[in-house]
Design an enzyme around this catalytic site. Structure first.
Site, short mmCIF file in Angstrom:
data_model
loop_
_atom_site.label_atom_id
_atom_site.label_comp_id
_atom_site.label_asym_id
_atom_site.label_seq_id
_atom_site.Cartn_x
_atom_site.Cartn_y
_atom_site.Cartn_z
N LYS A 89 0.88 -1.18 0.21
CA LYS A 89 -0.07 -0.05 -0.06
C LYS A 89 0.93 1.23 -0.01
O LYS A 89 1.66 1.68 0.99
CB LYS A 89 -0.96 -0.08 1.13
N GLY A 128 -7.69 9.31 10.27
CA GLY A 128 -8.03 9.45 11.66
C GLY A 128 -9.13 10.64 11.91
O GLY A 128 -9.33 10.85 13.15
C1 LIG Z 1 -4.03 5.80 4.43
C2 LIG Z 1 -3.76 5.46 5.88
O1 LIG Z 1 -2.97 5.42 6.71
C3 LIG Z 1 -5.19 4.95 6.28
O2 LIG Z 1 -5.29 3.57 5.71
C4 LIG Z 1 -5.32 4.46 7.82
O3 LIG Z 1 -4.74 3.80 8.48
C5 LIG Z 1 -6.80 4.35 8.07
O4 LIG Z 1 -7.56 5.34 8.11
P1 LIG Z 1 -8.47 5.64 9.49
O5 LIG Z 1 -7.58 5.37 10.74
O6 LIG Z 1 -8.77 6.98 9.26
O7 LIG Z 1 -9.31 4.81 9.15
#
Ligand SMILES: CC(=O)[C@@H](O)[C@H](O)COP(=O)(O)O
EC number: 2.8.1.10
Length: 257
Positions: A99, A160
């Site tokens: 990713k 987040g």
């Molecule tokens: C791009 C990134 O880092 C996301 O995959 C993150 O891990 C998940 O985002 P949330 O914590 O907002 O669900």
């Protein structure tokens, strides 16, 4: 009829992908992962305690036969960093998927679109199965596919933030044009956001904060599992179009006067 999520050579029953960065402890994480029935777990290569083998390490708690690991390049702010981290991940032999995250700004954590595209091109060329985390820009999503991305991961809103899907229209445009799976990643706040993403036609949802930060992460993980299933079924079933005015639930034709 089987309805599976296919990413490159991989095939999954579950369309919920779980991030592992923010859990308060590995035991809760393990229970939440079980409750979510996710099959793909993403983790930051940079957060692995490579220089301290005694530190708690999430890889030790994961049954590698049961899950597919999706290493990510979190923490990279340049193409060079992202590519270096991806090569490190591949060298570890954990998975050939990566990713790609090339962050453009520390306050919003929004991706650097130019860097993301460049890193994707380099890593596809090197034989990686690349899943780039991107903004919800439809043109960029198209270019990432043209560059050979195996799936494209547009953010719902900043990482987040729990804001949910701020621009459903853009996601719709991305999904309509997509030739590879679209996995909505980042910013999901609650199960309704995940269900909406799936109802819009997304192929999957990736989240971390909404489960890890919930008061009861295990119960929330189960709620997300059900929301993703419900959203997917709703999409496949074909929702009714929205109308401006009412239409009676019981047709008036043939009614006794
Ligand atoms: C791009 C990134 O880092 C996301 O995959 C993150 O891990 C998940 O985002 P949330 O914590 O907002 O669900």
């Amino acid at each position: 009829m089987s309805d599976t999520l296919k990413i490159g050579p991989y095939e999954f029953q579950s369309r919920l992908l779980l991030g592992t960065g923010k859990f308060s402890d590995l035991k809760i994480q393990d229970q939440a992962v079980q409750a979510s029935e996710a099959q793909v777990l993403t983790f930051a290569i940079r957060r692995l305690p490579i220089d301290n083998p005694d530190a708690p390490n999430f890889l030790e708690t994961v049954d590698l036969k049961k899950f597919t690991l999706l290493p990510n390049t979190a923490g990279a702010y340049t193409v060079e960093e992202a590519v270096r981290i991806a090569r490190l991940a591949k060298a570890s032999g954990l998975c050939d998927m990566i990713k790609v995250e090339v962050i453009g700004d520390p306050k919003t954590l929004l991706p650097d679109p130019v860097g993301t595209l460049e890193a994707t091109k380099i890593l596809v060329e090197e034989g990686f199965i690349v899943l780039p985390y991107t903004s919800d820009d439809p043109i960029l999503a198209r270019k990432l596919q043209e560059a050979g991305a195996a799936a494209v991961m547009p953010g719902a809103s900043p990482i987040g933030s729990g804001q949910g899907i701020v621009n459903p229209n853009n996601l719709r445009f991305i999904i309509e044009e997509a030739k590879v799976p679209i996995i909505v990643d980042a910013g999901i706040g609650g199960p309704a956001d995940a269900a909406l993403a799936m109802e819009l036609g997304a192929d999957g949802v990736l989240l971390n904060t909404a489960v890890a930060g919930a008061q009861d992460p295990v119960l929330m993980a189960e709620a997300f599992k059900l929301a993703v299933i419900a959203g997917r079924k709703g999409f496949l079933a074909g929702r009714i179009p929205k109308k401006r005015y009412a239409s009676a639930s019981s047709p008036v034709e043939g009614m006794i006067e």
